[in-house]
Every structure is written in structure tokens, then in C-alpha cells.
Write an enzyme that holds these catalytic residues in place. Structure first.
Site, PDB file in Angstrom:
ATOM      1  N   ASP A 102     -17.311  13.768 -30.771  1.00 52.53           N
ATOM      2  CA  ASP A 102     -18.502  13.398 -30.001  1.00 52.53           C
ATOM      3  C   ASP A 102     -18.371  13.874 -28.547  1.00 52.53           C
ATOM      4  O   ASP A 102     -17.266  14.035 -28.038  1.00 52.53           O
ATOM      5  CB  ASP A 102     -18.675  11.878 -29.933  1.00 52.53           C
ATOM      6  CG  ASP A 102     -18.815  11.262 -31.298  1.00 52.53           C
ATOM      7  OD1 ASP A 102     -19.304  11.944 -32.207  1.00 52.53           O
ATOM      8  OD2 ASP A 102     -18.421  10.089 -31.434  1.00 52.53           O
TER       9      ASP A 102
HETATM   10  N1  URA Z   1     -15.213   9.349 -34.935  1.00 47.95           N
HETATM   11  C1  URA Z   1     -16.069   9.099 -33.937  1.00 47.95           C
HETATM   12  O1  URA Z   1     -16.712   8.073 -33.908  1.00 47.95           O
HETATM   13  N2  URA Z   1     -16.208  10.023 -32.969  1.00 47.95           N
HETATM   14  C2  URA Z   1     -15.525  11.183 -32.959  1.00 47.95           C
HETATM   15  O2  URA Z   1     -15.690  11.998 -32.045  1.00 47.95           O
HETATM   16  C3  URA Z   1     -14.629  11.416 -34.003  1.00 47.95           C
HETATM   17  C4  URA Z   1     -14.494  10.480 -34.982  1.00 47.95           C
END
Ligand code: URA
Length: 241
Positions: A102
Site C-alpha cells: 500500500d
Molecule cells: N497487507 C496490507 O494491508 N498492506 C500491504 O501493503 C501489504 C499487506
């Protein structure tokens, strides 16, 4: 077998969209014959030409990046935001991230131009273990941690059994640091798993990806994988560790 436009794009001749245009314009030949079908599949022994010039495939390259927060996991962003590929100004190959972290998540991200390798690592059946460290709101009870371990119900199904361990708690701030190891790659999975047990994530970092960790890198730094690491990832993804 791969789609023709993808092979042309990966060879560095043009972007995927431009490659589709070239195909539509009748400028692409496969084994001496003009091909206008966008879905055409080609293999390593097919001879591809664009404007009569043979397309040589790029040598595969593999990198790990310590992704900082505030960066998009994509090869380009239509809003002009910084992407993970911007950390590789000197790499000429068309690399892209394997899966994603993310915008607000930091940590270990792999990038490559090897589509087969990327697909293999992301295949739901064979995904390798990934270790995340999350700072969460509140202090989770043992039962909540057990729920993470057993699997929690998300809107797209139940998560597979996972490893979860409380690393530290801060009673005065009412926060905890929890290590969570999962092998699936559902969208925003870690954040949603913590939401499901009632402890939202304040900060998230991916510390490990299969056999790899971030040792030696600071946020924003990258390095090439060794041939041994690439082989290790390949064999782990085949056995599903
Ligand atoms: N899980 C998440 O919630 N965010 C990420 O970036 C990777 C795994």
C-alpha cells in the site's frame, strides 16, 4: 506462452498500449506473418518482428527495494505521484513490482521484468511467506492473537492459518507491535485482518519476503538480487513455503 503485446513491451520496444497499436497497424510479424490479433500467444521460439526488425527479449533482472511510505507500487501513476520504479533511474529494463505494498506501507518489495517469475511468486497456491510488523491501536488479548493465527473472516473469504506474535506493548500509549506472517496476498490483507479483530493498523512494514530481508538497506534504497536468491525464490514458490 505470453501475449504478443506483453512480449513486445517486455523487450523494451514500446509500452503495452503502444505495442497494441503497433499490432493493430499491422506492423508486427510472428514467424514472418503479419498478426493483428491482440490476444495472440507467443512462445520463446517464435520469431517476432516490429517494422521488420527482430525483437530481442530483455535479459531478466531482479531487484529488491526498501519501499518508503508515500510511494505507489506501480510502474507509473496517472496522477504523477512517485512510484517504486522511480527509485531505479539507471535501470533500462522495463521493471515492475511483484505484487504491491500500500501507499502507506513500507518494506521489502521485489521488482523484475521477468513475467513468468512474477506470476509464479504471486500464484495463490504457491505464495511464499511474508513477514509484516504492524503497530496497532490497543493491546490485543491472547484470544485476538489466536484468531489471527486461526484465520479471520474477511469479505472475500477466510484467511489461511497465520503466525502472529506480540513483540511489544506500550501500556501508556495503548499500542502494540505485532509480527504477522502470512503467505496469501489478498488486497490490504494485513490491515483488514487487524481491523477484523478490532485493532486498526497505525503503521505497517514488510520485513521479510520468503528468504529475503531488508538487512543492509535503508528506506528508499535498492539492490539487485543474487542469482542464488532468485533460485531460492523460484524453488520456494514451487514447493509453496
Ligand atoms: N497487507 C496490507 O494491508 N498492506 C500491504 O501493503 C501489504 C499487506
Amino acid at each position: 506462452m505470453e501475449r504478443l503485446q506483453k512480449v513486445i513491451a517486455h523487450a523494451g520496444v514500446a509500452s503495452r498500449r503502444k505495442a497494441e497499436e503497433l499490432i493493430g497497424q499491422g506492423r508486427v510479424k510472428v514467424n514472418g506473418k503479419v498478426v493483428r490479433e491482440l490476444g495472440t500467444k507467443v512462445g520463446p521460439n517464435d520469431k517476432i518482428e516490429v517494422d521488420e526488425v527482430p525483437v530481442e527479449s530483455e535479459a531478466p533482472v531482479y531487484f529488491m527495494l526498501y519501499k518508503p511510505r508515500g510511494v505507489i507500487s506501480a510502474a507509473n501513476d496517472d496522477k504523477g505521484r512517485k512510484t517504486v520504479v522511480d527509485f531505479f533511474p539507471h535501470v533500462e529494463e522495463r521493471i515492475y513490482p511483484i505484487g504491491r505494498l500500500d501507499y502507506d506501507t513500507s518494506g521489502l518489495l521485489l521488482l523484475t521484468n521477468d513475467g513468468e517469475f512474477a506470476n509464479q511468486l504471486m500464484h495463490p497456491k504457491f505464495e511464499v511467506d511474508k513477514v509484516y510488523v504492524a503497530k496497532i491501536k490497543g493491546i490485543p488479548s491472547r484470544e485476538k492473537i489466536r484468531q489471527l493465527q486461526r484465520g479471520v473472516m474477511l469479505e472475500d473469504g477466510k484467511t489461511a492459518p497465520a503466525r502472529a506474535k506480540v513483540l511489544s506493548i506500550d501500556k501508556s500509549k495503548q499500542t502494540a507491535i505485532v509480527e504477522l506472517t502470512i503467505h496469501e496476498g489478498k488486497n490490504r490483507q494485513v490491515r483488514r485482518m487487524f481491523d477484523a479483530i478490532g485493532h486498526s493498523v497505525l503503521k505497517l512494514k514488510r520485513e521479510r519476503y520468503g528468504p529475503l530481508d531488508l538487512r543492509g538497506l535503508n528506506a528508499g534504497e535498492a539492490r539487485e538480487l543474487t542469482a542464488h536468491e532468485v533460485k531460492q525464490l523460484y524453488s520456494m514458490s514451487q514447493t509453496g513455503k
